[in-house]
Enzyme design. Structure first.
Site, mmCIF file in Angstrom:
data_model
loop_
_atom_site.group_PDB
_atom_site.id
_atom_site.type_symbol
_atom_site.label_atom_id
_atom_site.label_comp_id
_atom_site.label_asym_id
_atom_site.label_seq_id
_atom_site.Cartn_x
_atom_site.Cartn_y
_atom_site.Cartn_z
ATOM 1 N N GLU A 40 0.871 -1.171 0.000
ATOM 2 C CA GLU A 40 0.000 0.000 0.000
ATOM 3 C C GLU A 40 0.912 1.225 0.000
ATOM 4 O O GLU A 40 1.802 1.322 0.846
ATOM 5 C CB GLU A 40 -0.878 -0.018 1.267
ATOM 6 C CG GLU A 40 -1.889 1.089 1.263
ATOM 7 C CD GLU A 40 -2.747 1.131 2.527
ATOM 8 O OE1 GLU A 40 -2.699 0.187 3.338
ATOM 9 O OE2 GLU A 40 -3.453 2.138 2.689
ATOM 10 N N ARG A 265 4.996 -12.704 10.102
ATOM 11 C CA ARG A 265 5.477 -11.350 9.925
ATOM 12 C C ARG A 265 6.838 -11.214 10.580
ATOM 13 O O ARG A 265 7.053 -11.743 11.668
ATOM 14 C CB ARG A 265 4.479 -10.472 10.684
ATOM 15 C CG ARG A 265 4.355 -9.108 10.226
ATOM 16 C CD ARG A 265 3.291 -8.381 11.052
ATOM 17 N NE ARG A 265 3.400 -6.989 10.665
ATOM 18 C CZ ARG A 265 2.819 -6.508 9.570
ATOM 19 N NH1 ARG A 265 2.034 -7.258 8.844
ATOM 20 N NH2 ARG A 265 3.016 -5.249 9.224
ATOM 21 N N LYS A 275 4.524 0.990 9.271
ATOM 22 C CA LYS A 275 4.617 2.215 8.481
ATOM 23 C C LYS A 275 4.010 3.403 9.223
ATOM 24 O O LYS A 275 4.511 4.510 9.147
ATOM 25 C CB LYS A 275 3.919 2.021 7.135
ATOM 26 C CG LYS A 275 4.784 1.271 6.138
ATOM 27 C CD LYS A 275 4.131 1.214 4.774
ATOM 28 C CE LYS A 275 2.998 0.237 4.773
ATOM 29 N NZ LYS A 275 2.475 -0.061 3.434
HETATM 30 P P1 ATP Z 1 2.758 -1.948 8.036
HETATM 31 O O1 ATP Z 1 2.063 -2.690 9.120
HETATM 32 O O2 ATP Z 1 4.201 -1.734 8.263
HETATM 33 O O3 ATP Z 1 2.059 -0.705 7.620
HETATM 34 P P2 ATP Z 1 1.489 -3.375 5.952
HETATM 35 O O4 ATP Z 1 1.289 -4.832 6.107
HETATM 36 O O5 ATP Z 1 0.311 -2.496 6.149
HETATM 37 O O6 ATP Z 1 2.735 -2.935 6.803
HETATM 38 P P3 ATP Z 1 1.590 -3.334 3.111
HETATM 39 O O7 ATP Z 1 2.058 -2.251 2.250
HETATM 40 O O8 ATP Z 1 0.145 -3.638 3.127
HETATM 41 O O9 ATP Z 1 2.104 -3.012 4.561
HETATM 42 O O10 ATP Z 1 2.435 -4.653 2.876
HETATM 43 C C1 ATP Z 1 2.776 -5.194 1.635
HETATM 44 C C2 ATP Z 1 3.155 -6.625 1.840
HETATM 45 O O11 ATP Z 1 4.247 -6.729 2.743
HETATM 46 C C3 ATP Z 1 2.013 -7.413 2.447
HETATM 47 O O12 ATP Z 1 1.886 -8.631 1.768
HETATM 48 C C4 ATP Z 1 2.433 -7.618 3.870
HETATM 49 O O13 ATP Z 1 1.894 -8.795 4.382
HETATM 50 C C5 ATP Z 1 3.953 -7.643 3.760
HETATM 51 N N1 ATP Z 1 4.578 -7.212 5.021
HETATM 52 C C6 ATP Z 1 4.374 -6.055 5.682
HETATM 53 N N2 ATP Z 1 5.055 -6.025 6.834
HETATM 54 C C7 ATP Z 1 5.718 -7.203 6.915
HETATM 55 C C8 ATP Z 1 6.602 -7.798 7.872
HETATM 56 N N3 ATP Z 1 6.936 -7.162 8.995
HETATM 57 N N4 ATP Z 1 7.098 -9.024 7.607
HETATM 58 C C9 ATP Z 1 6.776 -9.667 6.476
HETATM 59 N N5 ATP Z 1 5.958 -9.170 5.533
HETATM 60 C C10 ATP Z 1 5.428 -7.959 5.746
HETATM 61 MG MG MG Z 2 -1.436 -2.894 4.921
#
Ligand code: ATP
Ligand code: MG
Length: 568
Positions: A40, A265, A275
């Site tokens: 995102e 994760r 983020k």
């Molecule tokens: P954040 O919680 O940091 O905002 P998010 O999951 O909302 O992260 P996205 O941009 O939606 O961020 O993530 C893109 C991809 O990266 C998704 O498939 C998510 O599952 C993966 N991802 C995000 N954070 C992690 C993490 N700490 N470890 C492994 N994969 C991750």
């Molecule tokens: Mg997300």
């Protein structure tokens, strides 16, 4: 080298690979493997994303498959072009290539809308007039089923009319939603008539003002996967409870059904990977920006000097599992050290200079001594370093009153100057405050190159630079951004910023480096002998280099234990 798979995705155990192997065997997707990385664009990528990127691109490449980069841009309020650009840069930097498959969920807004209309026609979706608070109330609790919305049984005609008018902009934000008609008593909350569309009169970074209704993540994601022909839709464990909904949408619409698979994760000690919280650190000025070398963002650790090779090796070594755990920061740092050890040129730099005068070295003379560039890489060769009568050594390499276990320079004691000579301290000069400001030594010309022909030994070797030849440098030393292993652990009423480490950045304004480093190339990486791995910061100006310490030479356990934290 295959650009989409710089090295095999081997390492830790990987049940996702087993699923893919199984699917290839049964011909489930006619031998295709097609994954996607779906960020995102609401912030910069961090190390957690690196794990996901390596998995998605690495696994597909291993089986000759493809990986798409898809921006999940369904929320116009938090998304910005700056983030899109940084994400593209960061995935490339990590070493991956999506070829011509760069997509946006917003590319599918019309298709998603058309499918929503179909679901209404099938009696599987309805326009609901409850407010967001009412929807929450009606949803019930884990213990009790939810109540059906009073609008749940609207006629198809009325739903079609209202949904079209939602799209046409007739209603203000938050007044209506489109909901899937599933099961208000489902034990899984995600199935209690989830919202598919909400009204948001907001401009989108790509579609502008074309839309004032936007699909929810859950409604957009599986259908986007389906449109792109994704086979294995890999995501983190928090989406496990969303999988029944993912499956429900593609089945209800009746389109190709990709398989969602969840993995753990990544969390790292002393590090925040969210983020939203990283954005707060940037907005509130706790760090210098998204690319501050203390940040766990890919732009931050790139500036810090971490290499994509080290990150990939780290990511592969993690493997994947079905339970979330926490990884020691030391493990990441070790991966960085192992990579830099192979490639970083060895140089001498003195962070806190103490002047040394060699009394018996001729005034005005200097000589060039041979120094090894990288003992791990004979091809890196040697270089010349100048030696002269006045040198600098580290303040901490001299003690007037050495404790018993201190073997470096002290009055009357002889040590080796790296690549140079044995020197012996004969006297010290002090200021009015009684501090040593200069020391005097004699050198033994017979020990040139660092060995005594008479076989006598010294207990330590210290680094140095020639005062007249050395260049001035700024050096930035970093410690963890947070003092707690779990930065989220706070007293009531505090937030995570209470755990910020006030000593996370130490700037040394007047370091001395060997002359070859006066104008180092952008992106240069070095091992400052005995001090750690360093890289050239973009703040460098001609004749005034700035270096970041990427990582110390040894792991930080000693320091961490001193802080009273428990080592796992
Ligand atoms: P954040 O919680 O940091 O905002 P998010 O999951 O909302 O992260 P996205 O941009 O939606 O961020 O993530 C893109 C991809 O990266 C998704 O498939 C998510 O599952 C993966 N991802 C995000 N954070 C992690 C993490 N700490 N470890 C492994 N994969 C991750
Ligand atoms: Mg997300």
């Amino acid at each position: 080298m295959n650009p989409t798979n710089p090295e095999p995705s081997s390492g830790g155990s990987n049940f996702i690979r087993d699923i893919i192997l199984d699917d290839l065997q049964t011909g489930k997707y006619q031998g295709r493997v097609h994954t996607r990385f779906p960020p995102e664009p609401n912030g910069y990528l961090h190390i957690g994303h690196a794990k996901s990127i390596c998995l998605n691109f690495g696994l597909a490449a291993e089986f000759g498959g493809k990986t798409n980069l898809r921006f999940d841009d369904t929320n116009p309020c938090k998304e910005e072009v700056e983030y899109v650009e940084s994400i593209i840069r960061d995935v490339r930097w990590l070493g991956f290539d999506w070829e011509d498959r760069l997509f946006y969920a917003s590319d599918y807004f019309q298709q998603l809308y058309d499918w929503a209309v179909e679901l209404i026609k099938k009696g599987k979706a309805y326009v609901c007039d409850l407010t967001p608070e009412e929807i929450r109330e009606y949803r019930g609790t884990p213990a009790e089923p939810g109540k059906p919305s009073p609008w749940r049984d609207r006629s198809v005609e009325e739903n079609l009319d209202l949904f079209a008018r939602m799209k046409a902009g007739e209603f203000p934000d938050g007044t209506r939603t489109l909901r899937a008609k599933i099961d208000m008593a489902a034990p899984n909350f995600n199935l209690r008539d989830p919202i598919m569309y909400r009204i948001l009169h907001a401009s989108h970074h790509r579609t502008g003002d074309e839309w004032c209704i936007y699909p929810m993540y859950d409604y957009a994601h599986g259908q986007s996967d389906s449109i792109e022909g994704i086979t294995h839709s890999i995501c983190t464990l928090e989406f496990e409870d969303h999988r029944p909904l993912y499956d429900w949408y593609v089945e209800a619409i009746g389109i190709y059904h990709p398989q969602q698979i969840e993995f753990d994760r990544l969390s790292i000690t002393y590090t925040l990977l969210s983020k939203r919280k990283l954005l707060q650190l940037v907005q509130d000025g706790h760090v210098r920006g998204w690319d501050d070398p203390r940040m766990p963002t890919l732009s931050g650790i790139r500036r810090r000097g971490y290499t994509p090779e080290a990150l990939r090796a780290f990511a592969w070594s993690l493997g994947v599992s079905k339970t979330n755990g926490i990884v020691e920061l030391a493990r990441l740092e070790q991966a960085v050290r192992e990579d830099l050890n192979k490639r970083a040129l060895r140089v001498m730099a003195v962070l806190r200079p103490l002047k040394v005068v060699i009394d018996n070295y001729p005034e005005g003379q200097s000589e060039e001594l041979d120094a090894v560039n990288n003992p791990e890489d004979p091809a890196a060769g040697t270089r010349k370093v100048p030696f002269s009568k006045v040198l600098y050594i580290e303040q901490e390499d001299f003690r007037e009153d050495p404790p018993k276990d201190y073997f470096r320079l002290a009055p009357g004691r002889e040590v080796r100057l790296r690549y140079a000579y044995f020197v012996k301290c004969v006297s010290v000069v002090k200021n009015d405050a009684g501090e040593v400001t200069e020391i005097h030594c004699t050198y033994d010309p017979a020990t040139k190159g660092g060995n005594a022909p008479d076989g006598r030994k010294v207990k330590s070797t210290i680094h140095w630079v020639s005062a007249e030849h050395a260049a001035d440098a700024e050096v930035r030393l970093y410690d963890t951004l947070f003092t707690k292993e779990d930065p989220g652990e706070v007293e009531p009423g505090q937030n995570f910023t209470a755990n910020l480490n006030p000593a996370s950045l130490e700037v040394i304004a007047a370091a001395k480096v060997e002359p070859g480093l006066a104008d180092p190339p952008e992106g240069g990486r070095y091992q400052f002998e005995r001090l750690g791995y360093f890289c050239v910061d973009p703040d460098s100006t001609p004749g005034r280099p700035v270096f970041n310490r990427t990582v110390a030479l040894k792991d930080t356990w000693a320091k961490i234990e001193k802080r009273g934290q428990k080592k796992k």
